[in-house]
Design a protein around this motif. Structure first.
Motif, PDB file in Angstrom:
ATOM      1  N   MET A  60      52.026 -53.206 -62.290  1.00  0.00           N
ATOM      2  CA  MET A  60      51.065 -51.868 -62.013  1.00  0.00           C
ATOM      3  C   MET A  60      51.306 -51.249 -60.426  1.00  0.00           C
ATOM      4  O   MET A  60      50.700 -50.346 -60.240  1.00  0.00           O
ATOM      5  CB  MET A  60      49.558 -52.401 -62.088  1.00  0.00           C
ATOM      6  N   LEU A  61      51.698 -52.198 -59.661  1.00  0.00           N
ATOM      7  CA  LEU A  61      51.931 -51.728 -58.309  1.00  0.00           C
ATOM      8  C   LEU A  61      53.126 -50.985 -58.107  1.00  0.00           C
ATOM      9  O   LEU A  61      53.188 -50.332 -57.272  1.00  0.00           O
ATOM     10  CB  LEU A  61      52.046 -52.729 -57.224  1.00  0.00           C
ATOM     11  N   LEU A  62      54.145 -51.037 -58.929  1.00  0.00           N
ATOM     12  CA  LEU A  62      55.292 -50.411 -58.865  1.00  0.00           C
ATOM     13  C   LEU A  62      55.279 -49.112 -59.556  1.00  0.00           C
ATOM     14  O   LEU A  62      54.218 -48.600 -60.167  1.00  0.00           O
ATOM     15  CB  LEU A  62      56.510 -51.060 -59.697  1.00  0.00           C
ATOM     16  N   PRO A  63      56.064 -48.078 -59.414  1.00  0.00           N
ATOM     17  CA  PRO A  63      56.175 -46.677 -59.625  1.00  0.00           C
ATOM     18  C   PRO A  63      56.436 -46.810 -61.372  1.00  0.00           C
ATOM     19  O   PRO A  63      56.942 -47.790 -61.645  1.00  0.00           O
ATOM     20  CB  PRO A  63      57.399 -46.108 -58.899  1.00  0.00           C
ATOM     21  N   LEU A  64      56.117 -45.647 -61.842  1.00  0.00           N
ATOM     22  CA  LEU A  64      56.242 -45.723 -63.512  1.00  0.00           C
ATOM     23  C   LEU A  64      57.834 -46.065 -63.790  1.00  0.00           C
ATOM     24  O   LEU A  64      58.514 -45.517 -62.795  1.00  0.00           O
ATOM     25  CB  LEU A  64      55.822 -44.054 -63.802  1.00  0.00           C
ATOM     26  N   PRO A  65      58.043 -46.405 -64.671  1.00  0.00           N
ATOM     27  CA  PRO A  65      59.524 -46.741 -65.219  1.00  0.00           C
ATOM     28  C   PRO A  65      60.224 -45.442 -65.329  1.00  0.00           C
ATOM     29  O   PRO A  65      59.649 -44.218 -65.689  1.00  0.00           O
ATOM     30  CB  PRO A  65      59.179 -47.147 -66.723  1.00  0.00           C
ATOM     31  N   THR A  66      61.421 -45.356 -65.021  1.00  0.00           N
ATOM     32  CA  THR A  66      62.077 -44.099 -64.730  1.00  0.00           C
ATOM     33  C   THR A  66      62.350 -43.348 -66.139  1.00  0.00           C
ATOM     34  O   THR A  66      62.162 -42.030 -66.116  1.00  0.00           O
ATOM     35  CB  THR A  66      63.458 -44.411 -64.467  1.00  0.00           C
ATOM     36  N   ASP A  67      62.541 -43.969 -67.232  1.00  0.00           N
ATOM     37  CA  ASP A  67      62.426 -43.364 -68.640  1.00  0.00           C
ATOM     38  C   ASP A  67      61.124 -42.941 -68.964  1.00  0.00           C
ATOM     39  O   ASP A  67      61.255 -41.754 -69.494  1.00  0.00           O
ATOM     40  CB  ASP A  67      62.761 -44.485 -69.525  1.00  0.00           C
ATOM     41  N   TYR A  68      60.082 -43.399 -68.741  1.00  0.00           N
ATOM     42  CA  TYR A  68      58.630 -42.772 -68.879  1.00  0.00           C
ATOM     43  C   TYR A  68      58.487 -41.385 -67.886  1.00  0.00           C
ATOM     44  O   TYR A  68      58.193 -40.474 -68.645  1.00  0.00           O
ATOM     45  CB  TYR A  68      57.714 -43.751 -68.650  1.00  0.00           C
ATOM     46  N   ALA A  69      58.901 -41.596 -66.814  1.00  0.00           N
ATOM     47  CA  ALA A  69      58.696 -40.519 -66.013  1.00  0.00           C
ATOM     48  C   ALA A  69      59.569 -39.498 -66.258  1.00  0.00           C
ATOM     49  O   ALA A  69      59.243 -38.238 -66.363  1.00  0.00           O
ATOM     50  CB  ALA A  69      58.961 -40.759 -64.564  1.00  0.00           C
ATOM     51  N   ARG A  70      60.976 -39.543 -66.459  1.00  0.00           N
ATOM     52  CA  ARG A  70      61.701 -38.646 -67.144  1.00  0.00           C
ATOM     53  C   ARG A  70      61.264 -38.032 -68.478  1.00  0.00           C
ATOM     54  O   ARG A  70      61.175 -36.698 -68.486  1.00  0.00           O
ATOM     55  CB  ARG A  70      63.204 -39.094 -67.582  1.00  0.00           C
ATOM     56  N   ASP A  71      60.785 -38.662 -69.293  1.00  0.00           N
ATOM     57  CA  ASP A  71      60.322 -38.471 -70.705  1.00  0.00           C
ATOM     58  C   ASP A  71      59.123 -37.365 -70.372  1.00  0.00           C
ATOM     59  O   ASP A  71      58.824 -36.267 -71.015  1.00  0.00           O
ATOM     60  CB  ASP A  71      59.867 -39.373 -71.680  1.00  0.00           C
TER      61      ASP A  71
END
Length: 136
Positions: free
Chosen positions: A1-12
């Protein structure tokens, strides 16, 4: 939860928002596309309030005014769309939103989503953007 959003989720998420903006620019634009622009405006505002992104309160206030005007117009004309000037204001919000998706920690994003859900569940509310503007 401390990491940025997953790249695939952010892109979608980014793609979905940009496609909704495209939908707001057509004569056949629907209420859903305009609602999506409202959702992304408030979500970005909540993330900005949490200390992320480069914006100012006026940017969000301008976007809210554009969206309010578009809804009022649509209730009269039954055409749910943004004109070119209005779309340009919302494009600024989408740029902010895209930048936020790249840097915001997941737990902050989830908290902002929760605030948005609470806001949207209310039948009557004072805009958090207007509330912020009134405290400045």
């Amino acid at each position: 939860m401390l990491l940025p959003l997953p790249t695939d989720y952010a892109r979608d998420e980014s793609l979905r928002c940009h496609m909704a903006l495209v939908g707001c620019g057509t004569r056949e634009g629907g209420r859903d596309a305009l609602n999506e622009m409202t959702r992304v405006t408030y979500l970005s505002f909540f993330l900005w309030q949490a200390g992320y992104g480069h914006a100012d309160a006026a940017t969000f206030s301008d976007a809210e005014a554009v969206l309010d005007a578009a809804v009022i117009r649509a209730l009269d004309t039954h055409v749910w769309r943004l004109d070119e000037k209005e779309a340009a204001v919302i494009e600024t919000i989408l740029r902010i939103h895209d930048a936020l998706l790249d840097v915001v920690p997941t737990h902050v994003y989830v908290a902002a989503q929760s605030r948005l859900a609470t806001l949207l569940d209310r039948t009557q509310t004072i805009s958090p953007i207007r509330r912020e503007a009134n405290t400045l």
